[in-house]
Design a protein around this motif. Sequence first.
Motif, short mmCIF file in Angstrom:
data_model
loop_
_atom_site.label_atom_id
_atom_site.label_comp_id
_atom_site.label_asym_id
_atom_site.label_seq_id
_atom_site.Cartn_x
_atom_site.Cartn_y
_atom_site.Cartn_z
N ASN A 1 0.81 -1.22 0.00
CA ASN A 1 0.00 0.00 0.00
C ASN A 1 0.84 1.27 0.00
N GLU A 2 2.12 1.14 -0.29
CA GLU A 2 3.01 2.30 -0.23
C GLU A 2 2.53 3.45 -1.11
N GLN A 3 2.15 3.18 -2.33
CA GLN A 3 1.69 4.25 -3.21
C GLN A 3 0.40 4.88 -2.69
N THR A 4 -0.48 4.08 -2.15
CA THR A 4 -1.73 4.61 -1.57
C THR A 4 -1.42 5.51 -0.38
N ILE A 5 -0.46 5.12 0.44
CA ILE A 5 -0.06 5.93 1.58
C ILE A 5 0.53 7.26 1.11
N ILE A 6 1.36 7.21 0.09
CA ILE A 6 1.95 8.43 -0.47
C ILE A 6 0.86 9.33 -1.03
N GLU A 7 -0.09 8.76 -1.74
CA GLU A 7 -1.20 9.55 -2.29
C GLU A 7 -2.03 10.18 -1.17
N TRP A 8 -2.27 9.42 -0.09
CA TRP A 8 -2.98 9.96 1.06
C TRP A 8 -2.22 11.15 1.64
N ALA A 9 -0.90 11.02 1.76
CA ALA A 9 -0.09 12.09 2.32
C ALA A 9 -0.21 13.36 1.48
N PHE A 10 -0.13 13.24 0.18
CA PHE A 10 -0.24 14.42 -0.67
C PHE A 10 -1.65 15.00 -0.65
N ALA A 11 -2.66 14.16 -0.65
CA ALA A 11 -4.03 14.66 -0.56
C ALA A 11 -4.23 15.43 0.75
N THR A 12 -3.65 14.93 1.82
CA THR A 12 -3.76 15.61 3.12
C THR A 12 -3.02 16.93 3.09
N LEU A 13 -1.85 16.97 2.49
CA LEU A 13 -1.11 18.24 2.36
C LEU A 13 -1.91 19.26 1.56
N VAL A 14 -2.50 18.82 0.46
CA VAL A 14 -3.29 19.71 -0.37
C VAL A 14 -4.51 20.22 0.40
N ASP A 15 -5.08 19.38 1.25
CA ASP A 15 -6.25 19.77 2.06
C ASP A 15 -5.88 20.72 3.21
N HIS A 16 -4.59 20.87 3.49
CA HIS A 16 -4.14 21.69 4.62
C HIS A 16 -3.04 22.67 4.20
N PRO A 17 -3.35 23.56 3.24
CA PRO A 17 -2.32 24.47 2.75
C PRO A 17 -1.82 25.47 3.80
N VAL A 18 -2.69 25.88 4.69
CA VAL A 18 -2.28 26.85 5.72
C VAL A 18 -1.23 26.23 6.63
N GLU A 19 -1.45 24.98 7.01
CA GLU A 19 -0.51 24.28 7.89
C GLU A 19 0.83 24.06 7.20
N LEU A 20 0.79 23.71 5.92
CA LEU A 20 2.03 23.54 5.17
C LEU A 20 2.76 24.87 5.05
N ALA A 21 2.03 25.91 4.75
CA ALA A 21 2.65 27.23 4.64
C ALA A 21 3.28 27.65 5.96
N MET A 22 2.65 27.29 7.07
CA MET A 22 3.18 27.66 8.38
C MET A 22 4.56 27.05 8.62
N VAL A 23 4.71 25.77 8.32
CA VAL A 23 5.99 25.10 8.60
C VAL A 23 7.05 25.36 7.54
N SER A 24 6.68 26.05 6.48
CA SER A 24 7.68 26.36 5.45
C SER A 24 8.07 27.82 5.47
N SER A 25 7.54 28.56 6.44
CA SER A 25 7.88 29.99 6.50
C SER A 25 8.97 30.25 7.52
#
Length: 143
Positions: free
Chosen positions: A119-143
């Motif tokens: 299920n590695e590819q499914t896990i990776i896809e889940w991770a990216f979908a979650t990142l896309v669903d949480h842009p504010v949180e991603l922006a916070m840790v990249s600033s």
Amino acid sequence: MPRYSAQYLSQLLTRRDYGALVDLQGVALGWEGYDARLPSFGWPQPIFVIFEILTWLAQADRSGVWTYYEATPVVRLDCALATLEMLKAVELQQQYAHGKMHWQDSEVSRKLDYWIRENEQTIIEWAFATLVDHPVELAMVSS
């Protein structure tokens, strides 16, 4: 001023592969709010669980999932489980919880290693979908 450009982050999100997740984890590790003493490292919950699951996956691939459970503090495991539940990542949460409860059983660990590989590819896809669903949180840790 942001540490990383929106273009760079967008390129990583577009790649949608394991290497891009590793690069994004590196971005988050350099965030000024990162604190290794905290169960979630101080990251927003979605960011934390994505990179904790990435670590889980990587250790399963390298040396077996039992090494992840053996080395990870219970408070961090519980934080990951709570966050997976909050995000409604049902199957991933069930597998992670089963491993937490039975990691010392070599047969259970072997089956979980197999499940992760399958299920590695499914896990990776889940991770990216979650990142896309949480842009504010991603922006916070990249600033």
